[in-house]
Design an enzyme around this catalytic site. Sequence first.
Site, PDB file in Angstrom:
ATOM      1  N   ARG A 168      23.983 -41.576 -16.984  1.00 19.42           N
ATOM      2  CA  ARG A 168      24.373 -40.480 -17.881  1.00 19.42           C
ATOM      3  C   ARG A 168      23.430 -39.292 -17.735  1.00 19.42           C
ATOM      4  O   ARG A 168      22.220 -39.439 -17.640  1.00 19.42           O
ATOM      5  CB  ARG A 168      24.353 -40.949 -19.331  1.00 19.42           C
ATOM      6  CG  ARG A 168      24.525 -39.775 -20.277  1.00 19.42           C
ATOM      7  CD  ARG A 168      25.047 -40.131 -21.605  1.00 19.42           C
ATOM      8  NE  ARG A 168      24.176 -40.969 -22.386  1.00 19.42           N
ATOM      9  CZ  ARG A 168      24.470 -41.364 -23.613  1.00 19.42           C
ATOM     10  NH1 ARG A 168      25.616 -41.009 -24.163  1.00 19.42           N
ATOM     11  NH2 ARG A 168      23.648 -42.120 -24.271  1.00 19.42           N
ATOM     12  N   ARG A 219      19.767 -50.705 -28.851  1.00 24.50           N
ATOM     13  CA  ARG A 219      20.855 -49.971 -29.516  1.00 24.50           C
ATOM     14  C   ARG A 219      22.116 -50.833 -29.603  1.00 24.50           C
ATOM     15  O   ARG A 219      22.851 -50.789 -30.585  1.00 24.50           O
ATOM     16  CB  ARG A 219      21.137 -48.660 -28.780  1.00 24.50           C
ATOM     17  CG  ARG A 219      20.038 -47.625 -29.029  1.00 24.50           C
ATOM     18  CD  ARG A 219      20.076 -46.504 -28.023  1.00 24.50           C
ATOM     19  NE  ARG A 219      21.283 -45.730 -28.070  1.00 24.50           N
ATOM     20  CZ  ARG A 219      21.704 -44.966 -27.055  1.00 24.50           C
ATOM     21  NH1 ARG A 219      21.013 -44.904 -25.929  1.00 24.50           N
ATOM     22  NH2 ARG A 219      22.820 -44.281 -27.176  1.00 24.50           N
ATOM     23  N   ARG A 224      27.893 -45.352 -39.533  1.00 31.15           N
ATOM     24  CA  ARG A 224      27.291 -46.312 -38.626  1.00 31.15           C
ATOM     25  C   ARG A 224      26.875 -47.586 -39.360  1.00 31.15           C
ATOM     26  O   ARG A 224      26.414 -48.519 -38.741  1.00 31.15           O
ATOM     27  CB  ARG A 224      26.036 -45.637 -38.109  1.00 31.15           C
ATOM     28  CG  ARG A 224      25.561 -46.116 -36.813  1.00 31.15           C
ATOM     29  CD  ARG A 224      25.998 -45.206 -35.752  1.00 31.15           C
ATOM     30  NE  ARG A 224      25.102 -45.160 -34.648  1.00 31.15           N
ATOM     31  CZ  ARG A 224      25.149 -44.196 -33.755  1.00 31.15           C
ATOM     32  NH1 ARG A 224      25.994 -43.209 -33.876  1.00 31.15           N
ATOM     33  NH2 ARG A 224      24.354 -44.220 -32.746  1.00 31.15           N
ATOM     34  N   ARG A 269      18.596 -38.760 -21.400  1.00 38.85           N
ATOM     35  CA  ARG A 269      18.122 -38.973 -22.765  1.00 38.85           C
ATOM     36  C   ARG A 269      17.016 -40.012 -22.798  1.00 38.85           C
ATOM     37  O   ARG A 269      17.065 -41.005 -22.098  1.00 38.85           O
ATOM     38  CB  ARG A 269      19.290 -39.414 -23.652  1.00 38.85           C
ATOM     39  CG  ARG A 269      19.919 -38.260 -24.380  1.00 38.85           C
ATOM     40  CD  ARG A 269      21.216 -38.608 -25.032  1.00 38.85           C
ATOM     41  NE  ARG A 269      21.180 -39.749 -25.919  1.00 38.85           N
ATOM     42  CZ  ARG A 269      22.219 -40.142 -26.640  1.00 38.85           C
ATOM     43  NH1 ARG A 269      23.354 -39.465 -26.577  1.00 38.85           N
ATOM     44  NH2 ARG A 269      22.143 -41.189 -27.422  1.00 38.85           N
ATOM     45  N   LYS A 293      32.285 -42.123 -26.765  1.00 43.09           N
ATOM     46  CA  LYS A 293      32.674 -41.408 -27.991  1.00 43.09           C
ATOM     47  C   LYS A 293      32.490 -39.902 -27.823  1.00 43.09           C
ATOM     48  O   LYS A 293      33.382 -39.125 -28.140  1.00 43.09           O
ATOM     49  CB  LYS A 293      31.842 -41.896 -29.192  1.00 43.09           C
ATOM     50  CG  LYS A 293      32.010 -43.369 -29.514  1.00 43.09           C
ATOM     51  CD  LYS A 293      31.224 -43.778 -30.743  1.00 43.09           C
ATOM     52  CE  LYS A 293      29.737 -43.593 -30.621  1.00 43.09           C
ATOM     53  NZ  LYS A 293      29.081 -44.402 -29.578  1.00 43.09           N
TER      54      LYS A 293
HETATM   55  P1  AP5 Z   1      29.270 -40.908 -23.851  1.00 44.58           P
HETATM   56  O1  AP5 Z   1      30.539 -40.158 -24.108  1.00 44.58           O
HETATM   57  O2  AP5 Z   1      28.007 -40.128 -23.790  1.00 44.58           O
HETATM   58  O3  AP5 Z   1      29.147 -42.148 -24.855  1.00 44.58           O
HETATM   59  P2  AP5 Z   1      28.815 -42.215 -26.393  1.00 44.58           P
HETATM   60  O4  AP5 Z   1      29.663 -43.298 -26.962  1.00 44.58           O
HETATM   61  O5  AP5 Z   1      28.922 -40.861 -27.031  1.00 44.58           O
HETATM   62  O6  AP5 Z   1      27.306 -42.689 -26.278  1.00 44.58           O
HETATM   63  P3  AP5 Z   1      26.034 -42.317 -27.143  1.00 44.58           P
HETATM   64  O7  AP5 Z   1      24.886 -43.017 -26.451  1.00 44.58           O
HETATM   65  O8  AP5 Z   1      25.884 -40.849 -27.327  1.00 44.58           O
HETATM   66  O9  AP5 Z   1      26.373 -43.007 -28.447  1.00 44.58           O
HETATM   67  P4  AP5 Z   1      25.430 -43.460 -29.521  1.00 44.58           P
HETATM   68  O10 AP5 Z   1      26.405 -43.781 -30.580  1.00 44.58           O
HETATM   69  O11 AP5 Z   1      24.462 -44.524 -29.194  1.00 44.58           O
HETATM   70  O12 AP5 Z   1      24.474 -42.199 -29.687  1.00 44.58           O
HETATM   71  P5  AP5 Z   1      24.345 -41.087 -30.811  1.00 44.58           P
HETATM   72  O13 AP5 Z   1      24.031 -39.814 -30.137  1.00 44.58           O
HETATM   73  O14 AP5 Z   1      25.505 -41.110 -31.756  1.00 44.58           O
HETATM   74  O15 AP5 Z   1      29.470 -41.736 -22.483  1.00 44.58           O
HETATM   75  C1  AP5 Z   1      28.394 -42.498 -21.949  1.00 44.58           C
HETATM   76  C2  AP5 Z   1      28.342 -42.303 -20.412  1.00 44.58           C
HETATM   77  O16 AP5 Z   1      29.518 -42.876 -19.819  1.00 44.58           O
HETATM   78  C3  AP5 Z   1      28.344 -40.841 -19.964  1.00 44.58           C
HETATM   79  O17 AP5 Z   1      27.569 -40.750 -18.795  1.00 44.58           O
HETATM   80  C4  AP5 Z   1      29.823 -40.531 -19.664  1.00 44.58           C
HETATM   81  O18 AP5 Z   1      29.980 -39.515 -18.701  1.00 44.58           O
HETATM   82  C5  AP5 Z   1      30.301 -41.878 -19.146  1.00 44.58           C
HETATM   83  N1  AP5 Z   1      31.676 -42.162 -19.502  1.00 44.58           N
HETATM   84  C6  AP5 Z   1      32.320 -41.849 -20.667  1.00 44.58           C
HETATM   85  N2  AP5 Z   1      33.594 -42.315 -20.648  1.00 44.58           N
HETATM   86  C7  AP5 Z   1      33.739 -42.951 -19.442  1.00 44.58           C
HETATM   87  C8  AP5 Z   1      34.812 -43.667 -18.827  1.00 44.58           C
HETATM   88  N3  AP5 Z   1      35.991 -43.817 -19.462  1.00 44.58           N
HETATM   89  N4  AP5 Z   1      34.610 -44.199 -17.609  1.00 44.58           N
HETATM   90  C9  AP5 Z   1      33.411 -44.074 -16.959  1.00 44.58           C
HETATM   91  N5  AP5 Z   1      32.348 -43.404 -17.488  1.00 44.58           N
HETATM   92  C10 AP5 Z   1      32.512 -42.859 -18.731  1.00 44.58           C
HETATM   93  O19 AP5 Z   1      23.093 -41.632 -31.625  1.00 44.58           O
HETATM   94  C11 AP5 Z   1      21.802 -41.647 -31.064  1.00 44.58           C
HETATM   95  C12 AP5 Z   1      20.809 -42.154 -32.095  1.00 44.58           C
HETATM   96  O20 AP5 Z   1      20.801 -41.275 -33.244  1.00 44.58           O
HETATM   97  C13 AP5 Z   1      21.078 -43.536 -32.677  1.00 44.58           C
HETATM   98  O21 AP5 Z   1      20.552 -44.570 -31.855  1.00 44.58           O
HETATM   99  C14 AP5 Z   1      20.364 -43.438 -34.045  1.00 44.58           C
HETATM  100  O22 AP5 Z   1      18.987 -43.593 -33.920  1.00 44.58           O
HETATM  101  C15 AP5 Z   1      20.639 -42.003 -34.464  1.00 44.58           C
HETATM  102  N6  AP5 Z   1      21.888 -41.851 -35.250  1.00 44.58           N
HETATM  103  C16 AP5 Z   1      22.971 -41.096 -34.905  1.00 44.58           C
HETATM  104  N7  AP5 Z   1      23.919 -41.184 -35.845  1.00 44.58           N
HETATM  105  C17 AP5 Z   1      23.445 -42.022 -36.800  1.00 44.58           C
HETATM  106  C18 AP5 Z   1      23.980 -42.522 -38.010  1.00 44.58           C
HETATM  107  N8  AP5 Z   1      25.201 -42.172 -38.447  1.00 44.58           N
HETATM  108  N9  AP5 Z   1      23.217 -43.372 -38.750  1.00 44.58           N
HETATM  109  C19 AP5 Z   1      21.962 -43.731 -38.353  1.00 44.58           C
HETATM  110  N10 AP5 Z   1      21.386 -43.292 -37.204  1.00 44.58           N
HETATM  111  C20 AP5 Z   1      22.132 -42.437 -36.433  1.00 44.58           C
END
Ligand code: AP5
Length: 214
Positions: A124, A168, A89, A157, A14
């Site tokens: 990552r 997660r 979410r 991270r 994402k």
């Molecule tokens: P990446 O692009 O980093 O993936 P992502 O989907 O953004 O992963 P996140 O872990 O950031 O998502 P998340 O939703 O768990 O975390 P968030 O920060 O929102 O890609 C992942 C890896 O793969 C990278 O190394 C990239 O280079 C590689 N890659 C990407 N595309 C690729 C491809 N096509 N092929 C190969 N490799 C690829 O949330 C973190 C925490 O915050 C949550 O757990 C929660 O505690 C809190 N939080 C955040 N938002 C909320 C909410 N709305 N409500 C409640 N809690 C929340």
Amino acid sequence: MKKLILLGPPGAGKGTQADLICSYLSIPKISTGDMLREAIASGNELGKRVSGVLNSGSLVSDEIIGSIIVERIKKQDCQNGFLFDGVPRTLGQANLLVDMNVSFSHVVEISVENQIIIERMSGRRFHIASGRSYHVDFNPPKNIGFDDITGDALVQREDDKPETVLKRLEVYHDQTKPLTNFYIEESSKSDLNYFTVNGENKVEEVFKNIEDQI
Ligand code: AP5
């Protein structure tokens, strides 16, 4: 006006696609994950409240997320559209957006199998200040260990440890996946466009697929 939501499990790509889409459409990325990590890094009151929650892989309360979003979308840069990355979410957050009269042009769901996610998370590398993410093999930075734009050192991270990633994923399937049906139903009774893309393809192929549909 383009207002998008990116849905998908942790590690689906994402954040990676959000940066490409926002640069293509010239709209701001609103990532609650990035905002929460910034708060933790700054050591402010919000950061103290949420740090343990993020490290455990659970979700921050809808109340906190609601208050962050309300303030963020009031800002001038959101006047011509925006992209929500990782929010809503829960059904509670989605309903909150309905109550706030925030409507969307597109919901893009990125699908990726669990096993691939686990591989991705271990490789990552992250730029905390911007939320840019890289992968040591699949999406490496130009200089190993450093952000392409700022040259800052990249980090791993805290919540990318294998046991936290599993938690997660479980939280995602229980609390976030129900949003798929929520937005499919919304799209059947409004102008909302809902579509899924295969996030297991290469980064540029995934983006091309999204670009063609937005
Ligand atoms: P990446 O692009 O980093 O993936 P992502 O989907 O953004 O992963 P996140 O872990 O950031 O998502 P998340 O939703 O768990 O975390 P968030 O920060 O929102 O890609 C992942 C890896 O793969 C990278 O190394 C990239 O280079 C590689 N890659 C990407 N595309 C690729 C491809 N096509 N092929 C190969 N490799 C690829 O949330 C973190 C925490 O915050 C949550 O757990 C929660 O505690 C809190 N939080 C955040 N938002 C909320 C909410 N709305 N409500 C409640 N809690 C929340």
